[in-house]
Design an enzyme around this catalytic site. Structure first.
Site, PDB file in Angstrom:
ATOM      1  CG  HIS A   1      48.437  36.915  49.219  1.00 62.10           C
ATOM      2  ND1 HIS A   1      47.786  35.727  48.916  1.00 62.10           N
ATOM      3  CD2 HIS A   1      48.522  37.596  48.050  1.00 62.10           C
ATOM      4  CE1 HIS A   1      47.502  35.709  47.613  1.00 62.10           C
ATOM      5  NE2 HIS A   1      47.935  36.826  47.066  1.00 62.10           N
TER       6      HIS A   1
ATOM      7  CG  ASP B   1      47.097  35.102  43.603  1.00 58.55           C
ATOM      8  OD1 ASP B   1      47.216  35.726  44.662  1.00 58.55           O
ATOM      9  OD2 ASP B   1      46.213  35.355  42.756  1.00 58.55           O
TER      10      ASP B   1
ATOM     11  CG  ASP C   1      38.539   0.303  44.344  1.00 64.46           C
ATOM     12  OD1 ASP C   1      39.474  -0.498  44.454  1.00 64.46           O
ATOM     13  OD2 ASP C   1      37.579   0.137  43.596  1.00 64.46           O
TER      14      ASP C   1
ATOM     15  CD  GLU D   1      45.557  44.516  40.365  1.00 62.53           C
ATOM     16  OE1 GLU D   1      44.472  43.972  40.310  1.00 62.53           O
ATOM     17  OE2 GLU D   1      46.187  44.887  39.357  1.00 62.53           O
ATOM     18  CG  ASP D   2      46.834  45.051  45.647  1.00 64.00           C
ATOM     19  OD1 ASP D   2      45.945  45.464  44.891  1.00 64.00           O
ATOM     20  OD2 ASP D   2      46.950  43.866  46.000  1.00 64.00           O
TER      21      ASP D   2
ATOM     22  CG  HIS E   1      51.387  37.812  43.094  1.00 64.43           C
ATOM     23  ND1 HIS E   1      51.806  37.269  44.285  1.00 64.43           N
ATOM     24  CD2 HIS E   1      50.042  37.917  43.197  1.00 64.43           C
ATOM     25  CE1 HIS E   1      50.759  37.043  45.056  1.00 64.43           C
ATOM     26  NE2 HIS E   1      49.671  37.448  44.432  1.00 64.43           N
TER      27      HIS E   1
HETATM   28 MN    MN Z   1      47.582  37.775  45.082  1.00 60.13          MN
END
Ligand code: MN
Length: 500
Positions: A47, A137, A259, A75-76, A71
């Site tokens: 990811h 992300d 178009d 957080e993780d 990133h």
């Molecule tokens: Mn992420």
């Protein structure tokens, strides 16, 4: 995805830049996410790498790509922002911190929506690159959404359509916007999506390809005769969600094949753009009023290209868009590409579009509800472009009126406006303007103040503010003494009461 692929791509776009930073960002992220899996079963680092790869594609700078790799680390994982700061410095720290602070923006009711939208704008005003990372992300999250339960898929898709896609449009990042929209469309209205996909990707595909092959072959010979080399041709296909919206509006019958496609020709220089246009016009007759020179006169959002529609083979209309590589990149990657070409070395605040600065001003003195209303007033409407008789172009929100135009030109023109001429015809001051209208305002030199009733129909923040300011002055002058008198009387009474 591999870090080697990202570095290879990055080097193609930024030759000569040392990419050691990208590799060390990868080493840290890889160690930090070791053993973590995505819902899809993939290693988590995939990811991070996919996010960074899309950032590379949109021509983001090296720190943004590195921050893209990092990133999700604070957080993780057990690694902290402080460690990122120590290892990678302030700029990357600020970017990762910005993304972390945005957190997961969840759609829960109108209030939550407003709060989150505000958060996005505030983060953007600080450093737009945080939003670039957030977009990439989100795009990868959307691409892997099938691993999540349906209710969660719906929530994320809805939130993307309501918050992310419009902001991507504001930043001119059309390709990201379209990619996000089509995935959301597929999730939220699967049946309609499938119908359109079948129609445009399967049924009409052969017919379309054959037709464009014919055009390309004719052009190929003529362009080489004229000495135009190293050009690229690609078929521009309107994405499914925009076709769907167009059909839903039903305000115009559009040709189901022709178009939704245009032929794009990307040439090495501006000179080649005009040469190519000349070649096209000598082969096919141009349609009147369909030629637009956005190179000599760029759209207010900066868009540049030559557009022309011609009577093509088999009597079918075909649109051409002719541009250089730089114009092309800016038209699909927006602000990000603009910085790549122009923003090198310049300071951050100078690189921001004007409306981001406006947002900073607005957000300081408004609560969330008003903040969003103010932003929506100007920024989230579709834009139209109108001309002054001298040919100056003004960008206004959809359904703007001659009064909005008048204030966009000059406050004095607004204050003294009495009548409008739209395309040389007399029109009322509240008549909604259309894209491409030529507007002239007739003024009364002796008039000093605007009409307060205009507030009922104006569409721009600027006109609204100016009318209020300038009519306040009138009201103020007229009743100044009266108010003073009342206040004295009031004070006197109070005083009297207190003494009782
Ligand atoms: Mn992420």
């Amino acid at each position: 995805m591999t870090i080697e692929r990202i570095i290879k791509k990055f080097k193609e776009i930024h030759p000569g830049v040392n990419t050691a930073l990208l590799f060390s960002a990868y080493q840290l992220a890889n160690k930090a996410h070791q053993g973590q899996k995505r819902k899809s079963g993939e290693d988590y680092i995939q990811h991070s790498l996919h996010t960074a790869y899309v950032l590379t594609q949109i021509k983001a700078d090296i720190n943004t790509v590195a921050a893209g790799i990092l990133h999700d680390v604070p957080e993780d994982t057990k690694y902290t922002l402080k460690e990122i700061k120590q290892k990678f410095g302030d700029d990357i720290y600020n970017l990762v911190n910005g993304v972390t602070k945005l957190g997961t923006i969840k759609y829960r009711g109108e209030e939550k929506y407003r709060e989150n939208l505000k958060k996005m704008f505030v983060a953007m005003a600080k450093d737009v690159r945080v939003i670039f990372i957030k977009f990439c992300d989100r795009l990868h999250n959307l691409r892997t959404l099938e691993a999540l339960p349906p209710n969660k898929q719906n929530r994320i898709a809805k939130e993307t359509l309501e918050i992310y896609a419009p902001i991507a449009g504001l930043l001119g990042m059309w390709r990201l916007k379209w990619q996000m929209e089509d995935i959301c469309f597929k999730i939220l209205q699967n049946e309609e999506y499938r119908k359109l996909e079948h129609k445009y990707e399967i049924e009409k595909k052969a017919e379309r390809n054959q037709y464009f092959l014919k055009i390309k072959n004719i052009l190929y010979d003529k362009l080489s005769e004229s000495g135009i080399k190293n050009y690229e041709m690609e078929v521009r296909f309107k994405h499914l969600y925009s076709i769907y919206q167009k059909m839903k509006k039903k305000d115009r019958r559009f040709d189901e094949i022709y178009d939704v496609f245009a032929l794009r020709i990307i040439v090495p220089s501006i000179d080649d753009c005009y040469k190519t246009l000349g070649v096209i016009h000598t082969i096919w007759k141009p349609k009147t009023n369909r030629f637009k020179d956005y190179i000599a006169m760029p759209k207010p959002n900066g868009y540049r290209s030559l557009h022309t529609t011609v009577f093509g083979p088999e009597g079918k209309n075909i649109e051409f868009q002719i541009r250089t590589q730089e114009m092309h990149d800016e038209s699909i990657y927006g602000l990000s590409a603009h910085w790549y070409y122009k923003g090198k070395g310049s300071d951050k605040s100078a690189r921001q579009p004007y409306w981001i600065k406006e947002i900073l001003k607005i957000q300081k003195n408004l609560n969330t509800k008003n903040f969003i209303d103010e932003i929506k007033l100007d920024i989230f409407r579709n834009r139209i472009f109108v001309h002054s008789p001298k040919g100056d172009i003004f960008e206004l929100p959809e359904k703007a009126t001659p009064i909005d135009f008048a204030y966009a030109v000059h406050t004095d023109i607004g204050n003294k406006a009495v009548r409008a001429l739209i395309n040389d015809k007399i029109a009322s001051l509240e008549h909604p303007l259309g894209n491409g209208d030529i507007v002239e305002i007739v003024i009364d030199r002796n008039r000093k103040y605007p009409n307060k009733n205009w507030l009922k129909f104006v569409k721009t923040k600027k006109a609204k503010e100016r009318i209020k300011q300038n009519s306040k002055k009138t009201a103020f002058n007229n009743i100044k003494d009266l108010i003073k008198g009342n206040q004295k009387e009031h004070k006197h009474k109070k005083h009297h009461k207190n003494n009782k």
